[in-house]
Design a protein around this motif. Structure first.
Motif, PDB file in Angstrom:
ATOM      1  N   ARG A  27       0.832  -1.210   0.000  1.00  0.00           N
ATOM      2  CA  ARG A  27       0.000   0.000   0.000  1.00  0.00           C
ATOM      3  C   ARG A  27       0.860   1.251   0.000  1.00  0.00           C
ATOM      4  N   ALA A  28       1.868   1.302   0.838  1.00  0.00           N
ATOM      5  CA  ALA A  28       2.746   2.476   0.902  1.00  0.00           C
ATOM      6  C   ALA A  28       3.507   2.654  -0.410  1.00  0.00           C
ATOM      7  N   MET A  29       3.972   1.551  -0.994  1.00  0.00           N
ATOM      8  CA  MET A  29       4.681   1.657  -2.270  1.00  0.00           C
ATOM      9  C   MET A  29       3.758   2.169  -3.367  1.00  0.00           C
ATOM     10  N   GLY A  30       2.498   1.750  -3.347  1.00  0.00           N
ATOM     11  CA  GLY A  30       1.538   2.231  -4.327  1.00  0.00           C
ATOM     12  C   GLY A  30       1.273   3.720  -4.185  1.00  0.00           C
ATOM     13  N   VAL A  31       1.152   4.181  -2.947  1.00  0.00           N
ATOM     14  CA  VAL A  31       0.923   5.608  -2.709  1.00  0.00           C
ATOM     15  C   VAL A  31       2.132   6.421  -3.161  1.00  0.00           C
ATOM     16  N   TYR A  32       3.333   5.942  -2.855  1.00  0.00           N
ATOM     17  CA  TYR A  32       4.544   6.652  -3.279  1.00  0.00           C
ATOM     18  C   TYR A  32       4.689   6.652  -4.798  1.00  0.00           C
ATOM     19  N   ALA A  33       4.375   5.516  -5.434  1.00  0.00           N
ATOM     20  CA  ALA A  33       4.465   5.438  -6.896  1.00  0.00           C
ATOM     21  C   ALA A  33       3.456   6.377  -7.553  1.00  0.00           C
ATOM     22  N   SER A  34       2.256   6.467  -6.991  1.00  0.00           N
ATOM     23  CA  SER A  34       1.268   7.379  -7.567  1.00  0.00           C
ATOM     24  C   SER A  34       1.693   8.832  -7.377  1.00  0.00           C
ATOM     25  N   GLY A  35       2.296   9.149  -6.255  1.00  0.00           N
ATOM     26  CA  GLY A  35       2.816  10.500  -6.057  1.00  0.00           C
ATOM     27  C   GLY A  35       3.932  10.832  -7.028  1.00  0.00           C
ATOM     28  N   ALA A  36       4.775   9.839  -7.303  1.00  0.00           N
ATOM     29  CA  ALA A  36       5.855  10.057  -8.277  1.00  0.00           C
ATOM     30  C   ALA A  36       5.295  10.266  -9.676  1.00  0.00           C
ATOM     31  N   LEU A  37       4.254   9.521 -10.051  1.00  0.00           N
ATOM     32  CA  LEU A  37       3.623   9.712 -11.357  1.00  0.00           C
ATOM     33  C   LEU A  37       2.976  11.090 -11.461  1.00  0.00           C
ATOM     34  N   PHE A  38       2.310  11.519 -10.396  1.00  0.00           N
ATOM     35  CA  PHE A  38       1.678  12.839 -10.380  1.00  0.00           C
ATOM     36  C   PHE A  38       2.723  13.942 -10.542  1.00  0.00           C
ATOM     37  N   ALA A  39       3.809  13.827  -9.777  1.00  0.00           N
ATOM     38  CA  ALA A  39       4.874  14.834  -9.852  1.00  0.00           C
ATOM     39  C   ALA A  39       5.548  14.823 -11.216  1.00  0.00           C
ATOM     40  N   ALA A  40       5.757  13.648 -11.775  1.00  0.00           N
ATOM     41  CA  ALA A  40       6.393  13.561 -13.098  1.00  0.00           C
ATOM     42  C   ALA A  40       5.512  14.196 -14.171  1.00  0.00           C
ATOM     43  N   VAL A  85     -12.200  10.911  -7.840  1.00  0.00           N
ATOM     44  CA  VAL A  85     -12.166   9.449  -7.811  1.00  0.00           C
ATOM     45  C   VAL A  85     -11.582   8.944  -6.504  1.00  0.00           C
ATOM     46  N   ASN A  86     -10.547   9.588  -6.011  1.00  0.00           N
ATOM     47  CA  ASN A  86      -9.894   9.086  -4.810  1.00  0.00           C
ATOM     48  C   ASN A  86     -10.499   9.621  -3.524  1.00  0.00           C
ATOM     49  N   LEU A  87     -11.472  10.514  -3.610  1.00  0.00           N
ATOM     50  CA  LEU A  87     -12.203  10.934  -2.418  1.00  0.00           C
ATOM     51  C   LEU A  87     -13.424  10.059  -2.153  1.00  0.00           C
ATOM     52  N   VAL A  88     -13.849   9.284  -3.129  1.00  0.00           N
ATOM     53  CA  VAL A  88     -15.001   8.411  -2.945  1.00  0.00           C
ATOM     54  C   VAL A  88     -14.616   7.279  -1.999  1.00  0.00           C
ATOM     55  N   ASP A  89     -15.446   7.062  -0.987  1.00  0.00           N
ATOM     56  CA  ASP A  89     -15.199   5.987  -0.038  1.00  0.00           C
ATOM     57  C   ASP A  89     -15.481   4.650  -0.713  1.00  0.00           C
ATOM     58  N   CYS A 162      -1.558   7.699 -12.291  1.00  0.00           N
ATOM     59  CA  CYS A 162      -1.532   8.012 -10.862  1.00  0.00           C
ATOM     60  C   CYS A 162      -2.866   7.669 -10.217  1.00  0.00           C
ATOM     61  N   ALA A 163      -3.967   8.023 -10.865  1.00  0.00           N
ATOM     62  CA  ALA A 163      -5.299   7.736 -10.325  1.00  0.00           C
ATOM     63  C   ALA A 163      -5.518   6.231 -10.208  1.00  0.00           C
ATOM     64  N   MET A 164      -5.096   5.478 -11.207  1.00  0.00           N
ATOM     65  CA  MET A 164      -5.289   4.027 -11.176  1.00  0.00           C
ATOM     66  C   MET A 164      -4.438   3.374 -10.081  1.00  0.00           C
ATOM     67  N   VAL A 165      -3.179   3.773  -9.990  1.00  0.00           N
ATOM     68  CA  VAL A 165      -2.299   3.181  -8.976  1.00  0.00           C
ATOM     69  C   VAL A 165      -2.810   3.528  -7.580  1.00  0.00           C
ATOM     70  N   LEU A 166      -3.226   4.771  -7.382  1.00  0.00           N
ATOM     71  CA  LEU A 166      -3.730   5.177  -6.065  1.00  0.00           C
ATOM     72  C   LEU A 166      -5.040   4.475  -5.743  1.00  0.00           C
ATOM     73  N   TRP A 167      -5.903   4.285  -6.730  1.00  0.00           N
ATOM     74  CA  TRP A 167      -7.169   3.589  -6.512  1.00  0.00           C
ATOM     75  C   TRP A 167      -6.925   2.151  -6.048  1.00  0.00           C
ATOM     76  N   PHE A 168      -6.037   1.440  -6.748  1.00  0.00           N
ATOM     77  CA  PHE A 168      -5.796   0.048  -6.399  1.00  0.00           C
ATOM     78  C   PHE A 168      -4.975  -0.094  -5.122  1.00  0.00           C
ATOM     79  N   SER A 169      -4.080   0.837  -4.863  1.00  0.00           N
ATOM     80  CA  SER A 169      -3.295   0.722  -3.634  1.00  0.00           C
ATOM     81  C   SER A 169      -4.123   1.077  -2.413  1.00  0.00           C
ATOM     82  N   GLN A 170      -5.118   1.900  -2.542  1.00  0.00           N
ATOM     83  CA  GLN A 170      -5.973   2.226  -1.393  1.00  0.00           C
ATOM     84  C   GLN A 170      -7.043   1.182  -1.173  1.00  0.00           C
TER      85      GLN A 170
END
Length: 182
Positions: A27-40, A85-89, A162-170
């Protein structure tokens, strides 16, 4: 003939299993990877903005094509979709079979907001492709400036990834979440 206890592979190539140390931090790796994609994605776009502001056709004469609001709008639309998308519970999206989902207002609203978020993601991607084609590829004055439009498309691709990685990691369970059911 297949036996019930037989395990069959779906893919020809056997994918390796993650080491045990990595499985606990997926989960943490997914969040970090999505942040890296967003920043890139934003880094690529900001780099194109800086190059657009510095380029001139002749000394003292501005470039015929520059990054303006029409280049920014698709990225902002995609970012809005990413946030929605990532604010939806995700727990609200599960139909537990208690009632008819068409009459459950919480489930209906969660699915509607999820649809709006994905529509914003798709609209941002379509907008960036439209800007690339109309402004940079079909414009005869934009010869040599196509990379500015490509930067917008790459930005949107990175934010959609980023949205897909964050969705699946959360969606994975965290070590700090407990399900208490009485």
């Amino acid at each position: 003939m297949s036996r019930l206890g037989e395990t069959r592979r779906v893919c020809r190539v056997r994918l390796p299993n993650l080491p045990l140390a990595m499985r606990s931090n997926v989960r943490a790796m997914g969040v970090y990877a999505s942040g890296a994609l967003f920043a890139a994605g934003w880094w690529i776009f900001f780099d194109a903005c800086v190059r657009s502001a510095r380029e001139t056709q002749a000394p003292g004469e501005p470039a015929p094509v520059a990054i303006k609001l029409d280049d920014w709008a698709p990225g902002l639309c995609t970012m809005a979709g990413l946030i929605i998308v990532n604010l939806v519970d995700k727990q609200q999206l599960l139909d537990d079979g208690i009632g008819d989902w068409q009459h459950d207002p919480v489930l209906w609203r969660a699915r509607t907001w999820l649809f709006v978020g994905f529509a914003c993601l798709a609209g941002g991607m379509a907008g960036s492709l439209a800007v690339l084609i109309i402004k940079y590829m079909l414009n005869e004055h934009a010869v040599g400036y196509v990379e500015l439009g490509v930067a917008g498309v790459l930005q949107n691709v990175a934010m959609m990834a980023c949205a897909m990685v964050l969705w699946f990691s959360q969606r994975t369970e965290s070590d700090y979440e407990y399900n208490l059911t009485l």
